[in-house]
Design a protein around this motif. Structure first.
Motif, PDB file in Angstrom:
ATOM      1  N   LEU A 454      19.561 -32.589  -7.824  1.00 54.49           N
ATOM      2  CA  LEU A 454      20.797 -33.060  -7.197  1.00 54.49           C
ATOM      3  C   LEU A 454      20.580 -33.540  -5.764  1.00 54.49           C
ATOM      4  O   LEU A 454      21.447 -34.189  -5.193  1.00 54.49           O
ATOM      5  N   LYS A 455      19.461 -33.178  -5.168  1.00 59.02           N
ATOM      6  CA  LYS A 455      19.105 -33.623  -3.811  1.00 59.02           C
ATOM      7  C   LYS A 455      20.194 -33.248  -2.801  1.00 59.02           C
ATOM      8  O   LYS A 455      20.749 -32.161  -2.868  1.00 59.02           O
ATOM      9  N   ALA A 456      20.493 -34.148  -1.861  1.00 57.52           N
ATOM     10  CA  ALA A 456      21.516 -33.866  -0.837  1.00 57.52           C
ATOM     11  C   ALA A 456      22.885 -34.189  -1.418  1.00 57.52           C
ATOM     12  O   ALA A 456      23.565 -35.142  -1.023  1.00 57.52           O
ATOM     13  N   ASN A 457      23.292 -33.366  -2.360  1.00 56.34           N
ATOM     14  CA  ASN A 457      24.518 -33.584  -3.119  1.00 56.34           C
ATOM     15  C   ASN A 457      25.758 -33.305  -2.264  1.00 56.34           C
ATOM     16  O   ASN A 457      25.686 -32.741  -1.169  1.00 56.34           O
ATOM     17  N   HIS A 458      26.899 -33.675  -2.800  1.00 63.87           N
ATOM     18  CA  HIS A 458      28.185 -33.390  -2.176  1.00 63.87           C
ATOM     19  C   HIS A 458      28.311 -31.894  -1.906  1.00 63.87           C
ATOM     20  O   HIS A 458      28.134 -31.063  -2.792  1.00 63.87           O
ATOM     21  N   GLY A 459      28.568 -31.538  -0.657  1.00 60.16           N
ATOM     22  CA  GLY A 459      28.752 -30.141  -0.289  1.00 60.16           C
ATOM     23  C   GLY A 459      27.502 -29.412   0.152  1.00 60.16           C
ATOM     24  O   GLY A 459      27.592 -28.259   0.589  1.00 60.16           O
ATOM     25  N   GLU A 460      26.327 -30.056   0.077  1.00 60.95           N
ATOM     26  CA  GLU A 460      25.094 -29.325   0.387  1.00 60.95           C
ATOM     27  C   GLU A 460      24.864 -29.127   1.886  1.00 60.95           C
ATOM     28  O   GLU A 460      23.919 -28.436   2.280  1.00 60.95           O
ATOM     29  N   GLU A 461      25.718 -29.699   2.726  1.00 68.91           N
ATOM     30  CA  GLU A 461      25.631 -29.396   4.160  1.00 68.91           C
ATOM     31  C   GLU A 461      26.309 -28.059   4.483  1.00 68.91           C
ATOM     32  O   GLU A 461      26.038 -27.448   5.528  1.00 68.91           O
ATOM     33  N   ILE A 462      27.189 -27.587   3.592  1.00 72.87           N
ATOM     34  CA  ILE A 462      27.967 -26.372   3.869  1.00 72.87           C
ATOM     35  C   ILE A 462      27.070 -25.160   4.150  1.00 72.87           C
ATOM     36  O   ILE A 462      27.329 -24.401   5.092  1.00 72.87           O
ATOM     37  N   PRO A 463      26.004 -24.916   3.353  1.00 77.24           N
ATOM     38  CA  PRO A 463      25.150 -23.766   3.669  1.00 77.24           C
ATOM     39  C   PRO A 463      24.574 -23.817   5.081  1.00 77.24           C
ATOM     40  O   PRO A 463      24.383 -22.759   5.708  1.00 77.24           O
ATOM     41  N   PHE A 464      24.294 -25.017   5.577  1.00 81.06           N
ATOM     42  CA  PHE A 464      23.725 -25.125   6.927  1.00 81.06           C
ATOM     43  C   PHE A 464      24.787 -24.871   7.990  1.00 81.06           C
ATOM     44  O   PHE A 464      24.506 -24.289   9.038  1.00 81.06           O
ATOM     45  N   VAL A 465      26.023 -25.268   7.723  1.00 85.06           N
ATOM     46  CA  VAL A 465      27.119 -25.029   8.662  1.00 85.06           C
ATOM     47  C   VAL A 465      27.455 -23.543   8.733  1.00 85.06           C
ATOM     48  O   VAL A 465      27.821 -23.032   9.788  1.00 85.06           O
ATOM     49  N   PHE A 466      27.307 -22.836   7.603  1.00 87.56           N
ATOM     50  CA  PHE A 466      27.634 -21.414   7.568  1.00 87.56           C
ATOM     51  C   PHE A 466      26.397 -20.510   7.608  1.00 87.56           C
ATOM     52  O   PHE A 466      26.486 -19.309   7.343  1.00 87.56           O
ATOM     53  N   GLY A 467      25.237 -21.069   7.926  1.00 91.31           N
ATOM     54  CA  GLY A 467      24.058 -20.251   8.204  1.00 91.31           C
ATOM     55  C   GLY A 467      23.413 -19.580   7.018  1.00 91.31           C
ATOM     56  O   GLY A 467      22.701 -18.580   7.177  1.00 91.31           O
ATOM     57  N   LEU A 468      23.598 -20.123   5.805  1.00 90.05           N
ATOM     58  CA  LEU A 468      23.010 -19.484   4.635  1.00 90.05           C
ATOM     59  C   LEU A 468      21.484 -19.433   4.688  1.00 90.05           C
ATOM     60  O   LEU A 468      20.887 -18.441   4.232  1.00 90.05           O
ATOM     61  N   PRO A 469      20.770 -20.436   5.231  1.00 89.70           N
ATOM     62  CA  PRO A 469      19.310 -20.312   5.323  1.00 89.70           C
ATOM     63  C   PRO A 469      18.853 -19.120   6.169  1.00 89.70           C
ATOM     64  O   PRO A 469      17.728 -18.642   6.016  1.00 89.70           O
ATOM     65  N   LEU A 470      19.719 -18.624   7.063  1.00 92.35           N
ATOM     66  CA  LEU A 470      19.347 -17.483   7.887  1.00 92.35           C
ATOM     67  C   LEU A 470      19.430 -16.175   7.118  1.00 92.35           C
ATOM     68  O   LEU A 470      18.711 -15.211   7.430  1.00 92.35           O
ATOM     69  N   VAL A 471      20.315 -16.130   6.116  1.00 94.40           N
ATOM     70  CA  VAL A 471      20.607 -14.843   5.493  1.00 94.40           C
ATOM     71  C   VAL A 471      20.341 -14.798   3.995  1.00 94.40           C
ATOM     72  O   VAL A 471      20.245 -13.724   3.415  1.00 94.40           O
ATOM     73  N   GLU A 482      11.455 -22.192   7.201  1.00 93.52           N
ATOM     74  CA  GLU A 482      11.723 -22.036   8.628  1.00 93.52           C
ATOM     75  C   GLU A 482      12.328 -23.309   9.203  1.00 93.52           C
ATOM     76  O   GLU A 482      13.158 -23.259  10.115  1.00 93.52           O
ATOM     77  N   ASP A 483      11.916 -24.461   8.684  1.00 91.80           N
ATOM     78  CA  ASP A 483      12.517 -25.724   9.138  1.00 91.80           C
ATOM     79  C   ASP A 483      14.017 -25.744   8.842  1.00 91.80           C
ATOM     80  O   ASP A 483      14.823 -26.230   9.653  1.00 91.80           O
ATOM     81  N   GLU A 484      14.388 -25.201   7.685  1.00 86.74           N
ATOM     82  CA  GLU A 484      15.806 -25.196   7.329  1.00 86.74           C
ATOM     83  C   GLU A 484      16.589 -24.173   8.144  1.00 86.74           C
ATOM     84  O   GLU A 484      17.771 -24.385   8.444  1.00 86.74           O
ATOM     85  N   VAL A 485      15.945 -23.085   8.526  1.00 83.91           N
ATOM     86  CA  VAL A 485      16.580 -22.137   9.447  1.00 83.91           C
ATOM     87  C   VAL A 485      16.878 -22.837  10.768  1.00 83.91           C
ATOM     88  O   VAL A 485      17.983 -22.726  11.321  1.00 83.91           O
ATOM     89  N   ARG A 486      15.892 -23.575  11.264  1.00 84.72           N
ATOM     90  CA  ARG A 486      16.079 -24.308  12.523  1.00 84.72           C
ATOM     91  C   ARG A 486      17.181 -25.367  12.384  1.00 84.72           C
ATOM     92  O   ARG A 486      18.022 -25.535  13.272  1.00 84.72           O
ATOM     93  N   MET A 487      17.204 -26.040  11.245  1.00 87.32           N
ATOM     94  CA  MET A 487      18.230 -27.054  11.002  1.00 87.32           C
ATOM     95  C   MET A 487      19.625 -26.431  10.968  1.00 87.32           C
ATOM     96  O   MET A 487      20.585 -26.993  11.510  1.00 87.32           O
ATOM     97  N   SER A 488      19.746 -25.266  10.351  1.00 90.86           N
ATOM     98  CA  SER A 488      21.037 -24.598  10.274  1.00 90.86           C
ATOM     99  C   SER A 488      21.528 -24.184  11.654  1.00 90.86           C
ATOM    100  O   SER A 488      22.701 -24.391  12.001  1.00 90.86           O
TER     101      SER A 488
END
Length: 599
Positions: A454-471, A482-488
């Protein structure tokens, strides 16, 4: 069992620990004392991010919209004394829908007009405030979801974060096209919640002058509509729109027909709007309303968004395009963006069990699926041919190995999300509003919406806005990098900074950017430069999001549709068209169609 479920609704076991005891946090508002609960934020292996959040959950901002208040504008909640705000409130009535890897609460009830407030204990005085408006096509969704705890964003962004529930489906958006059931009740709920924030957020340590609202999908459209509603002027200084705006195709169905059709399904077949309203207010079985709106209306009108915002002359005075043209846009700085693979949203419904690899769609299947994706553009054959020519690979056409998945996905995503965002950004800028644009091209390691293709599908920015890569997720099925943690972290700070300073680059008005930050400083969008931020770990800047495709959809396709329609009218109206379809060129010209001869 219920207590166990409720106590775990918001908080990830790996990161949040509820504090029990007599030291519950509280605030004192004009109505009374609100008692909350404390969450210890403990992301594993990241001691530098540890903190605590005071959460005030399930605060009612409006009276329950039941009985005579059903299908009416919301009424501010009146209460006094002490309010225990330690458990989340009810989501508004909706169908039970699986949301990818997410687990929404399913104990729906009409008494649902509540909000949650998350306050980091280390937050500064007069803190900036982010208010989230959830998406879900106006028929499902809720303000706070277990795996996307707003507490993470509050801690990382150093802001107070507020989420809300608002009425959905028929209960939130039914309209008879008159003053009896004018519609837009869900939007009025949002507006009342924003007024609650204005009037009460100081008690939590927040600054009512530094509020930014943000939303995704239908929540993003809602943010846009709050920007256009005179009643929302002054309630926020920032507006963040993630993949959705009023130019996105919504419902073109006659809302009055939908309202009376729903009434018939519910045993409320009536002749007038007044009679329909009185009957609908007495329907006791909420499940029957939800089932009728999802199944019964779909059988009669076809699937689509049948219950959506309308021009009611009050909340929304005119069509968005007309308000844009007049510059009737509330004064706020905006972030407007979309994702690179928005159109994959449709494939999650077409191929729900295809989890291992992307589906294969040949030319014939493309033609069969096009009406499903392209009918919202136009049913004119010449338009369908132009779209296919624009989006298919000219080096691979009709061959047995040619896969048209990307063609359908990009066509659908550009028309529904990317290019409408281009229209909105231009309109805001021309009206003198500051706009920052983003385009998320990062392909997340793990998708909340489904499989990796699905790649960068509709809604896939939401985890980064709410910090899901951190937790992560409780079940450990959300691997990240770690790159995605930094991006979030960067994304959260961009969003928070907009509330703090009106500039995503600055956390305070007297702050200075470092040399590294200056190299990737998010530039303002201009119509001449079309500047944007590429939402990836590197956060580089670019120019012209899908500029060619958006000129095609926003400029060429409307002209093509008009030409096709004019030609059809010309052919139908001219008495000189011959049996084989040829025409008299002097009778039918591109400048003038013949008038129908009078009998």
């Amino acid at each position: 069992m219920m207590e166990t479920r409720l106590s775990s609704v918001l908080f990830l076991a790996c990161c949040f620990v509820r504090a029990f005891g007599d030291d519950s946090p509280f605030v004192t508002t004009s109505q009374g004392r609100i008692v909350g609960t404390t969450l210890q934020f403990r992301p594993e292996g990241r001691p530098e991010l540890h903190g605590a959040v005071d959460a005030y959950l399930g605060i009612p901002y409006a009276e329950p919209p039941v009985g005579p208040l059903r299908l009416r504008p919301p009424v501010a909640k009146s209460w006094s004394g002490e309010l225990q705000a330690k458990m989340p409130g009810n989501p508004c009535p909706q169908p039970e829908i699986k949301m990818g890897k997410l687990s929404p609460i399913v104990r729906f009830a009409e008494d649902c007009l509540v909000l949650d407030v998350f306050v980091p204990q280390q937050v500064p005085s007069n803190a900036a405030v982010l208010v989230f408006i959830h998406g879900g096509g106006y028929f499902f969704g809720q303000g706070t979801i277990e795996e996307l705890s707003p507490a993470t964003t509050a801690v990382i962004g150093d802001v107070i974060l507020v989420t809300m529930n608002y009425r959905l489906g028929a209960l939130g958006f039914l309209s008879t096209g008159d003053d009896v059931i004018p519609g837009n009740f869900g939007l009025l709920d949002q507006q009342l919640a924003l007024k609650w924030v204005r009037d009460n957020i100081q008690a939590f340590g927040g600054d009512p002058e530094r509020v930014a609202i943000f939303g995704e999908s239908a929540g993003s459209v809602s943010v846009n509509l709050q920007m256009l509603s005179p009643g929302s002027a002054g309630l926020f200084r920032g507006a963040i729109m993630e993949s959705g705006n009023p130019h996105s195709p919504l419902s073109t169905t006659d809302h009055r027909k939908v309202a009376f059709a729903l009434g018939k399904l519910l045993g409320c077949e009536r002749d007038t709007s007044e009679e329909l309203l009185q009957c609908l207010q007495k329907v006791e079985d909420i499940d029957s309303i939800i089932k009728s709106q999802q199944e019964g209306l779909a059988k009669e009108f076809g699937y689509g968004i049948l219950l959506a915002p309308v021009v009611d002359g009050s909340f929304l005075p005119d069509q968005p395009a007309e308000l844009y043209a007049k510059g009737a846009i509330n004064d706020a700085v905006s972030i407007i963006g979309s994702n690179a693979n928005e159109g994959m949203l449709g494939f999650t419904m077409l191929f729900p069990d295809n989890t291992d690899e992307a589906p294969f769609i040949n030319s014939a299947t493309y033609d069969a699926y096009y009406p499903m994706f392209g009918s919202i553009i136009s049913t004119e054959p010449i338009v369908a041919n132009a779209v296919k020519l624009m989006y298919t690979d000219p080096t691979c056409t009709d061959g047995p190995g040619c896969n048209y998945v990307e063609a359908l996905s990009q066509m659908s995503g550009d028309f529904s999300f990317v290019c409408p965002a281009d229209k909105t950004a231009r309109a805001y800028t021309q009206a003198g509003r500051k706009v920052y644009r983003y385009f998320m091209t990062h392909d997340p390691t793990t998708k909340i919406s489904g499989p990796s293709w699905l790649k960068a599908n509709h809604g896939e920015e939401i985890p980064f806005v709410f910090g899901l890569p951190l937790v992560g997720l409780p079940s450990d099925d959300y691997p990240t990098t770690e790159d995605e943690v930094r991006m979030s972290i960067r994304t959260i700070k961009y969003w928070s900074n907009l509330a703090k300073t009106g500039n995503p680059n600055l956390s305070s008005l007297d702050a200075e950017l470092t040399d590294e930050e200056k190299q990737t400083e998010w530039p303002l969008f201009t119509v001449e430069g079309l500047e944007y931020k590429d939402l990836t770990p590197d956060m580089l800047n670019g120019r012209g999001i899908k500029a060619r495709e958006c000129r095609f959809f926003n400029e060429f396709v409307p002209q093509l549709i008009k030409t096709a329609e004019d030609a059809k009218k010309c052919k139908e109206s001219s008495s000189k068209w011959t049996q084989d379809g040829s025409s008299d060129s002097e009778t039918c010209t591109k400048d003038k169609c013949p008038e129908v001869p009078e009998e």
